[in-house]
Design a protein around this motif. Structure first.
Motif, short mmCIF file in Angstrom:
data_model
loop_
_atom_site.label_atom_id
_atom_site.label_comp_id
_atom_site.label_asym_id
_atom_site.label_seq_id
_atom_site.Cartn_x
_atom_site.Cartn_y
_atom_site.Cartn_z
N PRO A 53 0.74 -1.28 -0.10
CA PRO A 53 -0.14 -0.13 -0.05
C PRO A 53 0.86 1.14 -0.19
CG PRO A 53 -0.25 -1.15 2.09
CD PRO A 53 0.41 -2.12 1.17
N ALA A 54 2.17 1.40 0.61
CA ALA A 54 2.81 2.64 0.62
C ALA A 54 3.31 2.90 -0.79
CB ALA A 54 4.00 2.24 1.53
N VAL A 55 3.84 1.59 -1.52
CA VAL A 55 4.30 1.93 -3.02
C VAL A 55 3.19 2.38 -3.86
CG1 VAL A 55 4.88 0.41 -4.98
CG2 VAL A 55 6.09 0.37 -2.78
N SER A 56 1.87 1.58 -3.71
CA SER A 56 0.63 2.22 -4.31
C SER A 56 0.43 3.67 -4.31
CB SER A 56 -0.42 1.40 -3.97
OG SER A 56 -0.14 0.01 -4.15
N ALA A 57 0.46 4.11 -2.97
CA ALA A 57 0.24 5.37 -2.59
C ALA A 57 1.18 6.35 -3.47
CB ALA A 57 0.27 5.82 -1.19
N GLY A 58 2.29 6.02 -3.37
CA GLY A 58 3.54 6.69 -4.21
C GLY A 58 3.30 6.83 -5.40
N LEU A 59 3.02 5.61 -6.22
CA LEU A 59 2.50 5.69 -7.53
C LEU A 59 1.35 6.75 -7.87
CD1 LEU A 59 3.15 1.77 -8.21
CD2 LEU A 59 4.48 3.54 -8.99
N LEU A 60 0.58 6.50 -7.12
CA LEU A 60 -0.71 7.42 -7.38
C LEU A 60 -0.44 8.80 -7.34
CD1 LEU A 60 -3.43 5.25 -5.35
CD2 LEU A 60 -3.48 5.79 -7.86
N ALA A 61 0.35 8.95 -6.23
CA ALA A 61 0.85 10.61 -5.94
C ALA A 61 1.65 11.11 -7.25
CB ALA A 61 1.36 10.96 -4.86
N GLY A 62 2.76 10.13 -7.70
CA GLY A 62 3.74 10.40 -8.59
C GLY A 62 3.00 10.60 -9.90
N GLY A 63 1.96 9.62 -10.18
CA GLY A 63 1.19 9.51 -11.43
C GLY A 63 0.47 10.90 -11.62
N LEU A 64 -0.07 11.67 -10.46
CA LEU A 64 -0.90 12.63 -10.96
C LEU A 64 -0.14 14.06 -10.92
CD1 LEU A 64 -3.51 12.43 -7.90
CD2 LEU A 64 -3.93 12.27 -10.38
#
Length: 296
Positions: A53-64
């Motif tokens: 979940p930490a990596v997923s949160a980072g990917l979502l933020a970085g993707g935006l």
């Protein structure tokens, strides 16, 4: 719109920072308690799934931050969130007493009318991948003329298959410390440095890898289905955003071939028997313990 170098750097920094901050928060207060997120690794030692979940949160933020357009941001968010959400469902809700292995096992259960968490993951990530592909695929050509419906649907189907199969393939690599993150880096680096619209997503992947690699190699954390599926879906979407049709189709062929091969061949055995792959796979990892009764 091309993502410039400063925004790529910012994207990587944001993705890395969010990954680290969320991992720290989850470590202090894991939903349902730490035991719910603890599994046993290949050494028989406890390992945490909270990296996912930490990596997923980072990917979502970085993707935006690194998205080239609203269309790209929506596509990346849908693909990454689907991979993360349905991967976590499988991580936390899998019935280990009747575990199905591999894509064939999950599809076989679905064909018999049995909906496992793995089967739900296949359906959910597949649906999310198709939606992301539909958003990412323009309906107009560069000259402004409208594409044929059949051609657009064919591109959406191929791109959706690439996103979904990429999510699955990266998950198949998450069997040893650092392996999936290293594979993600090999794909993300040319994307992040290249001129395509997926450059921001590539930079986001490099950012989360930088934040997660140390704990992954130390065998304290692992991506799990949630993290690996999200990472693979992000990479697949980045390729869809960046690459022309021939490259996308070639990438799909390679990913599908590897997925089919995984049903018969152990990636771990192939890596261990190939000197170059074995060396790369072992970088930064704890040495393998010698068998009992033998000296190191």
């Amino acid at each position: 719109m091309t993502v410039g170098v400063p925004r790529r750097l910012l994207t990587g920094v944001v993705a890395s920072a969010v990954t680290g901050v969320v991992r720290g928060i989850l470590d202090a207060q894991a939903p349902g308690g730490q035991a719910r997120w603890t599994r046993t690794n290949h050494r028989g030692e406890p390992i945490s799934l909270l990296e996912g979940p930490a990596v997923s949160a980072g990917l979502l933020a970085g993707g935006l931050v690194g998205a080239p357009s609203t269309r790209g941001a929506v596509a990346l968010t849908v693909a990454t969130a689907s991979g993360a959400a349905f991967g976590l469902v499988d991580d936390l809700g899998e019935d280990t007493s009747s575990r199905r292995k591999g894509l064939r096992g999950h599809l076989g259960a679905l064909a018999r009318g049995e909906l496992t968490t793995g089967g739900l993951k296949v359906l959910g990530i597949g649906a999310g991948a198709l939606v992301a592909a539909a958003v990412a695929t323009p309906v107009h050509r560069d000259d402004g003329s409208r594409r044929s419906t059949v051609g657009w649907l064919a591109d959406v189907a191929a791109s959706g298959a690439l996103v979904a199969s990429s999510a699955n393939l990266l998950n198949l690599l998450d069997l040893r410390p650092g392996r999936a993150l290293k594979a993600a880096t090999l794909v993300a680096a040319p994307l992040g440095l290249g001129p395509g619209d997926g450059a921001g997503a590539g930079a986001a992947v490099l950012g989360v890898v930088g934040a997660a690699m140390e704990q992954d190699l130390a065998e304290a954390d692992m991506l799990g289905d949630g993290g690996a599926n999200a990472l693979g879906a992000t990479l697949g979407t980045a390729v869809v955003l960046s690459a022309p049709r021939p490259v996308r189709l070639a990438a799909l062929a390679v990913v599908v071939a590897l997925t089919v091969a995984s049903e018969k061949i152990s990636f771990t055995r192939v890596i261990e028997r190939t000197p170059v792959l074995r060396e790369i796979d072992g970088w930064g990892r704890r040495p393998v313990d010698p068998p009992a009764g033998r000296s190191a």
